[in-house]
Design a protein around this motif. Structure first.
Motif, PDB file in Angstrom:
ATOM      1  N   TYR A  24      -5.211  12.809  -4.961  1.00 48.45           N
ATOM      2  CA  TYR A  24      -6.266  13.761  -4.609  1.00 48.45           C
ATOM      3  C   TYR A  24      -7.223  13.220  -3.551  1.00 48.45           C
ATOM      4  O   TYR A  24      -8.011  13.972  -2.989  1.00 48.45           O
ATOM      5  CB  TYR A  24      -7.027  14.213  -5.863  1.00 48.45           C
ATOM      6  N   GLU A  25      -7.113  11.925  -3.236  1.00 47.90           N
ATOM      7  CA  GLU A  25      -7.931  11.328  -2.178  1.00 47.90           C
ATOM      8  C   GLU A  25      -7.156  11.154  -0.878  1.00 47.90           C
ATOM      9  O   GLU A  25      -7.654  10.555   0.064  1.00 47.90           O
ATOM     10  CB  GLU A  25      -8.473   9.975  -2.662  1.00 47.90           C
ATOM     11  N   GLY A  26      -5.910  11.654  -0.834  1.00 41.48           N
ATOM     12  CA  GLY A  26      -5.114  11.609   0.387  1.00 41.48           C
ATOM     13  C   GLY A  26      -4.281  10.364   0.586  1.00 41.48           C
ATOM     14  O   GLY A  26      -3.695  10.184   1.654  1.00 41.48           O
ATOM     15  N   GLN A  27      -4.180   9.493  -0.418  1.00 41.40           N
ATOM     16  CA  GLN A  27      -3.377   8.276  -0.294  1.00 41.40           C
ATOM     17  C   GLN A  27      -1.978   8.523  -0.868  1.00 41.40           C
ATOM     18  O   GLN A  27      -1.843   9.126  -1.932  1.00 41.40           O
ATOM     19  CB  GLN A  27      -4.044   7.124  -1.043  1.00 41.40           C
ATOM     20  N   ASN A  28      -0.961   8.042  -0.162  1.00 41.26           N
ATOM     21  CA  ASN A  28       0.416   8.196  -0.632  1.00 41.26           C
ATOM     22  C   ASN A  28       0.741   7.183  -1.716  1.00 41.26           C
ATOM     23  O   ASN A  28       0.380   6.014  -1.617  1.00 41.26           O
ATOM     24  CB  ASN A  28       1.408   8.012   0.520  1.00 41.26           C
ATOM     25  N   VAL A  29       1.451   7.659  -2.747  1.00 37.25           N
ATOM     26  CA  VAL A  29       1.940   6.804  -3.824  1.00 37.25           C
ATOM     27  C   VAL A  29       3.377   7.225  -4.094  1.00 37.25           C
ATOM     28  O   VAL A  29       3.658   8.401  -4.323  1.00 37.25           O
ATOM     29  CB  VAL A  29       1.106   6.953  -5.116  1.00 37.25           C
ATOM     30  N   GLY A  30       4.271   6.244  -4.053  1.00 35.54           N
ATOM     31  CA  GLY A  30       5.674   6.510  -4.343  1.00 35.54           C
ATOM     32  C   GLY A  30       6.111   5.787  -5.594  1.00 35.54           C
ATOM     33  O   GLY A  30       5.470   4.819  -6.026  1.00 35.54           O
ATOM     34  N   LEU A  31       7.191   6.235  -6.178  1.00 40.53           N
ATOM     35  CA  LEU A  31       7.714   5.582  -7.377  1.00 40.53           C
ATOM     36  C   LEU A  31       8.017   4.120  -7.102  1.00 40.53           C
ATOM     37  O   LEU A  31       7.720   3.256  -7.929  1.00 40.53           O
ATOM     38  CB  LEU A  31       8.964   6.320  -7.876  1.00 40.53           C
ATOM     39  N   THR A  32       8.535   3.814  -5.922  1.00 39.47           N
ATOM     40  CA  THR A  32       8.844   2.417  -5.599  1.00 39.47           C
ATOM     41  C   THR A  32       7.587   1.562  -5.428  1.00 39.47           C
ATOM     42  O   THR A  32       7.660   0.344  -5.552  1.00 39.47           O
ATOM     43  CB  THR A  32       9.726   2.311  -4.339  1.00 39.47           C
ATOM     44  N   ASP A  33       6.436   2.198  -5.194  1.00 42.98           N
ATOM     45  CA  ASP A  33       5.171   1.451  -5.134  1.00 42.98           C
ATOM     46  C   ASP A  33       4.787   0.897  -6.504  1.00 42.98           C
ATOM     47  O   ASP A  33       3.892   0.050  -6.602  1.00 42.98           O
ATOM     48  CB  ASP A  33       4.031   2.340  -4.631  1.00 42.98           C
ATOM     49  N   LEU A  34       5.439   1.381  -7.545  1.00 46.56           N
ATOM     50  CA  LEU A  34       5.095   1.012  -8.917  1.00 46.56           C
ATOM     51  C   LEU A  34       6.105   0.035  -9.515  1.00 46.56           C
ATOM     52  O   LEU A  34       6.156  -0.148 -10.727  1.00 46.56           O
ATOM     53  CB  LEU A  34       4.981   2.288  -9.770  1.00 46.56           C
ATOM     54  N   ASP A  35       6.895  -0.595  -8.660  1.00 48.79           N
ATOM     55  CA  ASP A  35       7.930  -1.523  -9.121  1.00 48.79           C
ATOM     56  C   ASP A  35       7.377  -2.727  -9.873  1.00 48.79           C
ATOM     57  O   ASP A  35       8.106  -3.354 -10.639  1.00 48.79           O
ATOM     58  CB  ASP A  35       8.774  -2.027  -7.944  1.00 48.79           C
ATOM     59  N   ASN A  36       6.122  -3.077  -9.671  1.00 51.47           N
ATOM     60  CA  ASN A  36       5.554  -4.254 -10.327  1.00 51.47           C
ATOM     61  C   ASN A  36       5.113  -3.983 -11.766  1.00 51.47           C
ATOM     62  O   ASN A  36       4.662  -4.884 -12.455  1.00 51.47           O
ATOM     63  CB  ASN A  36       4.381  -4.815  -9.516  1.00 51.47           C
ATOM     64  N   TYR A  37       5.281  -2.758 -12.235  1.00 49.34           N
ATOM     65  CA  TYR A  37       4.945  -2.416 -13.622  1.00 49.34           C
ATOM     66  C   TYR A  37       6.183  -2.559 -14.516  1.00 49.34           C
ATOM     67  O   TYR A  37       7.312  -2.466 -14.044  1.00 49.34           O
ATOM     68  CB  TYR A  37       4.424  -0.974 -13.709  1.00 49.34           C
ATOM     69  N   ASP A  38       5.944  -2.723 -15.814  1.00 48.54           N
ATOM     70  CA  ASP A  38       7.037  -2.807 -16.788  1.00 48.54           C
ATOM     71  C   ASP A  38       7.606  -1.437 -17.125  1.00 48.54           C
ATOM     72  O   ASP A  38       8.593  -1.338 -17.847  1.00 48.54           O
ATOM     73  CB  ASP A  38       6.558  -3.485 -18.073  1.00 48.54           C
ATOM     74  N   GLY A  39       6.976  -0.402 -16.658  1.00 47.54           N
ATOM     75  CA  GLY A  39       7.427   0.963 -16.884  1.00 47.54           C
ATOM     76  C   GLY A  39       6.465   1.930 -16.230  1.00 47.54           C
ATOM     77  O   GLY A  39       5.371   1.544 -15.798  1.00 47.54           O
ATOM     78  N   VAL A  40       6.891   3.182 -16.147  1.00 45.90           N
ATOM     79  CA  VAL A  40       6.070   4.231 -15.548  1.00 45.90           C
ATOM     80  C   VAL A  40       6.128   5.457 -16.455  1.00 45.90           C
ATOM     81  O   VAL A  40       7.220   5.913 -16.809  1.00 45.90           O
ATOM     82  CB  VAL A  40       6.574   4.612 -14.138  1.00 45.90           C
ATOM     83  N   LEU A  41       4.977   5.943 -16.831  1.00 42.05           N
ATOM     84  CA  LEU A  41       4.882   7.187 -17.586  1.00 42.05           C
ATOM     85  C   LEU A  41       4.501   8.286 -16.602  1.00 42.05           C
ATOM     86  O   LEU A  41       3.389   8.300 -16.074  1.00 42.05           O
ATOM     87  CB  LEU A  41       3.837   7.078 -18.700  1.00 42.05           C
ATOM     88  N   VAL A  42       5.453   9.180 -16.317  1.00 38.62           N
ATOM     89  CA  VAL A  42       5.220  10.311 -15.432  1.00 38.62           C
ATOM     90  C   VAL A  42       4.888  11.507 -16.314  1.00 38.62           C
ATOM     91  O   VAL A  42       5.677  11.854 -17.199  1.00 38.62           O
ATOM     92  CB  VAL A  42       6.472  10.610 -14.570  1.00 38.62           C
ATOM     93  N   VAL A  43       3.720  12.110 -16.089  1.00 37.72           N
ATOM     94  CA  VAL A  43       3.306  13.272 -16.882  1.00 37.72           C
ATOM     95  C   VAL A  43       2.986  14.415 -15.932  1.00 37.72           C
ATOM     96  O   VAL A  43       2.060  14.326 -15.127  1.00 37.72           O
ATOM     97  CB  VAL A  43       2.061  12.959 -17.746  1.00 37.72           C
ATOM     98  N   PHE A  44       3.767  15.481 -16.024  1.00 38.98           N
ATOM     99  CA  PHE A  44       3.447  16.687 -15.256  1.00 38.98           C
ATOM    100  C   PHE A  44       2.299  17.347 -15.987  1.00 38.98           C
ATOM    101  O   PHE A  44       2.382  17.645 -17.186  1.00 38.98           O
ATOM    102  CB  PHE A  44       4.680  17.577 -15.111  1.00 38.98           C
ATOM    103  N   MET A  45       1.188  17.531 -15.271  1.00 38.67           N
ATOM    104  CA  MET A  45      -0.055  17.987 -15.888  1.00 38.67           C
ATOM    105  C   MET A  45      -0.859  18.774 -14.870  1.00 38.67           C
ATOM    106  O   MET A  45      -0.437  18.933 -13.729  1.00 38.67           O
ATOM    107  CB  MET A  45      -0.861  16.799 -16.409  1.00 38.67           C
TER     108      MET A  45
END
Length: 184
Positions: A24-45
């Motif tokens: 919402y602030e105009g910054q791009n975030v991709g799934l591959t940007d989150l590779d350093n996490y042990d998991g990703v919780l994607v919630v459509f909301m």
């Protein structure tokens, strides 16, 4: 408000569809940007859904309890419902104390990511392991209304199992909520 039960075509073990969306602030975030996490919780909301509002406390708890898990809220209603607009997303995050370094609230303006995941309702959660494979596709907890008490924290249990590299839960109760406001 129409109650919809999630029935995604994505199966446990499937590689999650990749995405790159703006927050919402105009910054791009991709799934591959989150590779350093042990998991990703994607919630459509979205911002306005009473079922999402009933689950914001659970999202906040998960965000605080699991700093090794990225939580990605994806708003597919940002261009189809005035209460879910990009302008109101920052307010939603602030009002619900969800702002942190590992909570991302992204805009799916063309709704292609929601379609790729097979999301149907808000909230509609998808827990991905560190390889971005679907581990759990089910409800956050058993609470469906603001006045109900939580008896079962299904997502918390799924995250704990995933972090221990255990097999995914056999039972994955579907999420339910308002239907996504699809473009015509």
């Amino acid at each position: 408000m129409s109650l919809t039960q999630s029935d995604s075509k994505l199966e446990v073990g499937d590689t999650a569809p990749d995405f790159e969306l703006e927050n919402y602030e105009g910054q791009n975030v991709g799934l591959t940007d989150l590779d350093n996490y042990d998991g990703v919780l994607v919630v459509f909301m979205c911002n306005h859904c009473p079922f999402v509002k009933a689950q914001t406390e659970e999202l906040r708890k998960l965000n605080n309890e699991f700093s090794s898990i990225a939580i990605v809220g994806i708003n597919a209603n940002a261009e189809t419902h005035p209460m879910d607009s990009v302008d109101k997303m920052g307010d939603f995050i602030e009002e619900n104390d969800l702002d942190s370094e590992h909570f991302y609230y992204l805009i799916d303006g063309d709704q292609e990511v929601a379609k790729a995941y097979g999301a149907e309702c808000t909230p509609d959660p998808f827990l991905l392991d560190w390889r971005h494979k679907l581990y759990y596709k089910g409800r956050l907890n058993d609470k469906s209304g603001p006045s109900e008490e939580v008896q079962s924290r299904d997502m918390k249990e799924a995250i704990e199992s995933m972090l221990k590299r255990q097999d995914p839960p056999q039972e994955q109760p579907p999420s339910q909520g308002c239907n996504i406001k699809w473009k015509e």
